[in-house]
Design an enzyme around this catalytic site. Structure first.
Site, PDB file in Angstrom:
ATOM      1  N   CYS A 127       0.822  -1.244   0.003  1.00 11.92           N
ATOM      2  CA  CYS A 127      -0.045  -0.082   0.166  1.00 11.92           C
ATOM      3  C   CYS A 127       0.972   1.219   0.050  1.00 11.92           C
ATOM      4  CB  CYS A 127      -0.956  -0.055   1.209  1.00 11.92           C
ATOM      5  SG  CYS A 127      -1.607   1.484   1.586  1.00 11.92           S
ATOM      6  N   ARG A 162       1.468   6.082 -11.695  1.00 10.72           N
ATOM      7  CA  ARG A 162       1.463   6.328 -10.268  1.00 10.72           C
ATOM      8  C   ARG A 162       3.094   6.026  -9.839  1.00 10.72           C
ATOM      9  NH1 ARG A 162      -1.305   3.216  -5.131  1.00 10.72           N
ATOM     10  NH2 ARG A 162       0.787   2.629  -4.182  1.00 10.72           N
TER      11      ARG A 162
END
Length: 298
Positions: A127, A162
């Site tokens: 994450c 990203r």
């Protein structure tokens, strides 16, 4: 809501149109088809399939790269089928090298997803708001973005690049990576987990002219929780709220189970819950009843 026999309005052009509009696009996170329906019924124009929430609900484990591409795509396909609004999916690292990215993009297109984000972490990933991340080289990630652009068959399919490099190499390095990803053809840029409002502004100032920017309003994460007005002022175009629905569901289930454990029955908890008929309406029972009458053969 995605009805069983309806002809859905093409979602990908709608996503492109929303991203080109005057206001930031808000995309709450869905971890399954039911949460996606609730997001749509609440009036949001876009659903974001959260990888964190998908991992938590499918495995009961943290978001540390445990799920495969097919497991993630299967969840995305169910979410897309449940709603009529565009769905943006977390595609992690693309699940391998540039060739794996080609297949990842094709699978998501086939699933009806309107866009994905790909990150430059080393697999197994973590994450974006956890510690201990590692990133691949800029050159390798550029190849992945180029592969993603080449693989898509629908030009309206959105590819978001990203970078998780801010926590590993510093914000300046993350911005330089994002520049390279824009040059490789990414439609939107996503610098994950800036730590201060000044960092968030720096990202906007440095990258806003290259491509639309993503702001990850990660509930409880490392990025400051800016007001929407400030996010809009800085020029961010897509705002993700990845895990709020998951946290809310967890809190609700805990409260219900505490009541059941304490009292031996759930009676005291029922006034705060949707009524049975309300819930069956929510998940489309009236449509099923109508179709049963239509196809009864009498």
């Amino acid at each position: 809501m995605g009805n069983l026999l309806s002809s859905p309005v093409p979602a990908r052009p709608r996503l492109r149109s929303l991203l080109a509009g005057p206001d930031p696009v808000l995309a709450p996170g869905a971890y399954d088809a039911l949460s996606a329906r609730l997001i749509e019924q609440a009036g949001f124009d876009v659903v974001y399939m959260t990888g964190f929430g998908t991992t938590a609900t499918l495995t009961g484990r943290p978001d540390v790269g445990l799920l495969s591409a097919t497991e993630m795509v299967d969840n995305a396909r169910r979410i897309v089928a449940a709603v009529d609004v565009p769905v943006i999916a977390d595609a992690d690292t693309g699940y391998g090298n540039a060739i794996n990215v080609v297949r990842t993009i094709q699978l998501h297109e086939q699933a009806g997803v309107s866009g994905v984000h790909l990150e430059d972490q080393v697999m197994p990933k973590k994450c974006g708001h956890m510690s201990g991340k590692a990133v691949i080289s800029t050159k390798e990630m550029v190849g992945k973005i180029e592969a993603a652009v080449a693989a898509r068959r629908d030009p309206d399919f959105v590819i978001i690049a990203r970078t998780d490099a801010a926590a590993v190499e510093g914000l300046g390095a993350a911005i330089e990576r994002a520049r390279a990803y824009a040059a490789a053809g990414a439609d939107l840029l996503f610098v994950e987990a800036p730590r201060t409002e000044a960092d968030i502004k720096t990202v906007a100032d440095e990258l806003g002219g290259l491509a639309p920017l993503v702001f990850n309003w990660a509930e409880g994460g490392r990025t400051p929780p800016l007001p929407l007005e400030r996010i809009a002022e800085l020029g961010y175009r897509l705002v993700l709220f990845p895990i709020g629905t998951l946290l809310a569901a967890t809190a609700g289930i805990r409260t219900f189970l505490d009541t059941l454990r304490r009292d031996g029955t759930p009676s005291a908890a029922l006034p705060a819950l949707p009524a049975f008929d309300e819930f069956t309406d929510l998940v489309g029972l009236p449509e099923i009843n109508e179709l049963e009458q239509r196809f009864a053969g009498e």
